[in-house]
Design an enzyme around this catalytic site. Structure first.
Site: not given
Ligand SMILES: NC(=O)C1=CN([C@@H]2O[C@H](COP(=O)(O)OP(=O)(O)OC[C@H]3O[C@@H](n4cnc5c(N)ncnc54)[C@H](O)[C@@H]3O)[C@@H](O)[C@H]2O)C=CC1
Ligand SMILES: O=C(O)CCC(=O)C(=O)O
Length: 411
Positions: A66, A90, A102, A185, A216, A344
């Site tokens: 996953k 995790k 991943k 998250t 997000n 999820s």
């Molecule tokens: N979406 C999810 O359910 C999960 C996400 N994560 C982790 O959380 C982090 C964010 O993921 P999401 O919010 O889903 O991605 P997203 O694509 O929705 O948002 C990413 C954010 O980071 C910003 N960003 C990108 N490069 C940057 C930089 N150089 N400096 C400052 N901000 C920057 C973008 O502008 C955006 O606001 C990642 O590390 C991801 O692996 C972890 C667990 C679950």
């Molecule tokens: O929701 C999922 O299955 C995975 C989310 C994820 O990529 C993460 O926790 O880093």
């Protein structure tokens, strides 16, 4: 430090604390399967564009693999490997019946039109559809992807295997996505932060937060923390950074970010250099964007007492050491951001049962899992006299090791 080197280092430290047999250690470290595919699409103007896509399936001892799919220019094999391995620990920390995987495509989603993104996602799915599935590997969103991406994967996969909503999670609710997954998250980050602060005799209310990333995870964390009385004093994203020591009006910032595709030019704060965001004065720092951002270059300058790792591997091991000497407390990614994969799991369960839960049930169950996860991590910290990162790693690695030994190796 390279993401994979850093992740392997943490794993090996945990294996040593657990006294794992060296052969078992080696087998847990090597990924189950690494997939690399070429994805060429016609662009809207008729020219061709080629991209490289990856899916690393790290381990399936505890169940189907996953993990999310990332669209970002910096996606590379080592990073995807590291992120897949982190998913294995995790899901074990969260104690949900999954392994870890991943994926990602090296691309800049901001530079592609919606139809180009759809074509790229469908080509990628065509290349990996035989290797994913409800009981083998279940993708989800990560940076640069979201519910629409999952809808395209579901549709493309279904052309080969029949309609299978449980093959991806984080889908739109109209296609069987779970209520509460979008916020999960960020909501998990809220519950994790509450559990940590509670232990230190504090609460969210009145604490000053800085958040890097307003996608997000970062935007939901900001919204829920501010609804619970936390003061968000600085926020950054790829477009810029803003600061307001009186507290940023998060509902207004959300509206601005939606309309202007970023936080830049928001009039409810002063613009600051995005590079300084991690060292801004605050009580609690939440990195919610890229990996490796807290490192030996800036760790000494970090002011926060608490660091909540909403992003994956935002802190490298050298920074871990510097911060711990300064007395900072780090809540590690494999626990702090596990709310997403936990919901999820609820989505997958609902799809398989063919029965939808209401949002209150999702959020209550998420709170139960996050609370239990914190207790389990703390228990390992006590047993192994270690910090929270090693508490989480020993918890996850031990659960996976036990499952691996129980399943055995007979061919
Ligand atoms: N979406 C999810 O359910 C999960 C996400 N994560 C982790 O959380 C982090 C964010 O993921 P999401 O919010 O889903 O991605 P997203 O694509 O929705 O948002 C990413 C954010 O980071 C910003 N960003 C990108 N490069 C940057 C930089 N150089 N400096 C400052 N901000 C920057 C973008 O502008 C955006 O606001 C990642 O590390 C991801 O692996 C972890 C667990 C679950
Ligand atoms: O929701 C999922 O299955 C995975 C989310 C994820 O990529 C993460 O926790 O880093």
């Amino acid at each position: 430090m390279n993401a994979l080197v850093a992740t392997n280092r943490n794993f090996k430290l945990a294996a040593r604390l657990l006294g794992l047999d060296s052969k078992l250690e080696k087998s847990l470290l090597i990924p189950f399967r690494e997939i690399k595919v070429e994805c060429t699409i016609p662009k809207d103007d008729g020219s061709l564009a080629s991209f490289v896509g990856f899916r690393v399936q790290h381990d399936n001892a505890r169940g189907p693999m996953k993990g999310g799919i990332r669209y970002h220019p910096e996606v590379d094999p080592d990073e995807v490997n590291a992120l897949a391995q982190l998913m294995t620990w995790k899901t074990a920390v969260a104690n949900i019946p999954y392994g870890g995987a991943k994926g990602g495509i090296g691309c800049d989603p901001g530079e592609l039109s919606i139809s180009e993104l759809e074509r790229l996602t469908r080509v990628f799915t065509q290349k990996i559809h035989d290797l994913i599935g409800i009981h083998t590997d279940v993708p989800a969103p990560d940076m640069g992807t979201g519910p629409q991406t999952m809808a395209w994967i579901l549709d493309e996969y279904s052309k080969f295997h029949g309609y299978s909503p449980a093959v991806v999670t984080g889908k739109p609710t109209d296609l069987g996505g779970s209520l509460g997954r979008d916020a999960a998250t960020g909501r998990g980050v809220l519950f994790a932060t509450e559990a940590l602060l509670n232990e230190h005799g504090k609460s969210i209310s009145g604490q000053r937060f800085v958040i890097q990333g307003f996608g997000n995870v970062g935007s939901w964390a900001a919204q829920l923390i501010s609804e619970n009385g936390g003061k968000i004093v600085a926020v950054s994203d790829i477009t810029g950074a803003i600061k307001n020591t009186k507290g940023i009006d998060i509902p207004r910032l959300l509206k601005h970010a939606k309309e202007h595709r970023g936080v830049r030019d928001f009039d409810g704060g002063d613009p600051i250099d995005p590079k300084s965001i991690l060292v801004e004065d605050c009580d609690i720092l939440i990195p919610a964007a890229l990996g490796g951002v807290i490192n030996r270059e800036n760790a000494n300058e970090v002011k926060a007492k608490f660091i909540i790792e909403a992003a994956n591997h935002p802190t490298d091991p050298e920074a871990d050491e510097i911060l711990s000497k300064k007395g900072a407390v780090i809540l590690p990614d494999i626990y702090a951001n596990s709310g997403g994969v936990t919901v999820s799991y609820f989505e997958w369960v609902q799809n398989i049962q063919g029965f939808m839960w209401d949002e209150e049930k999702v959020n209550n169950e998420l709170k139960n899992y996050m609370t239990k996860g914190f207790k389990d991590v703390k228990e390992m910290c006590k047993t192994h006299n270690c910090d929270l990162r090693m508490g989480a790693f020993t918890l996850g690695v031990n659960r996976v090791a036990r499952a691996t030994v129980l399943r055995g190796w007979e061919a």
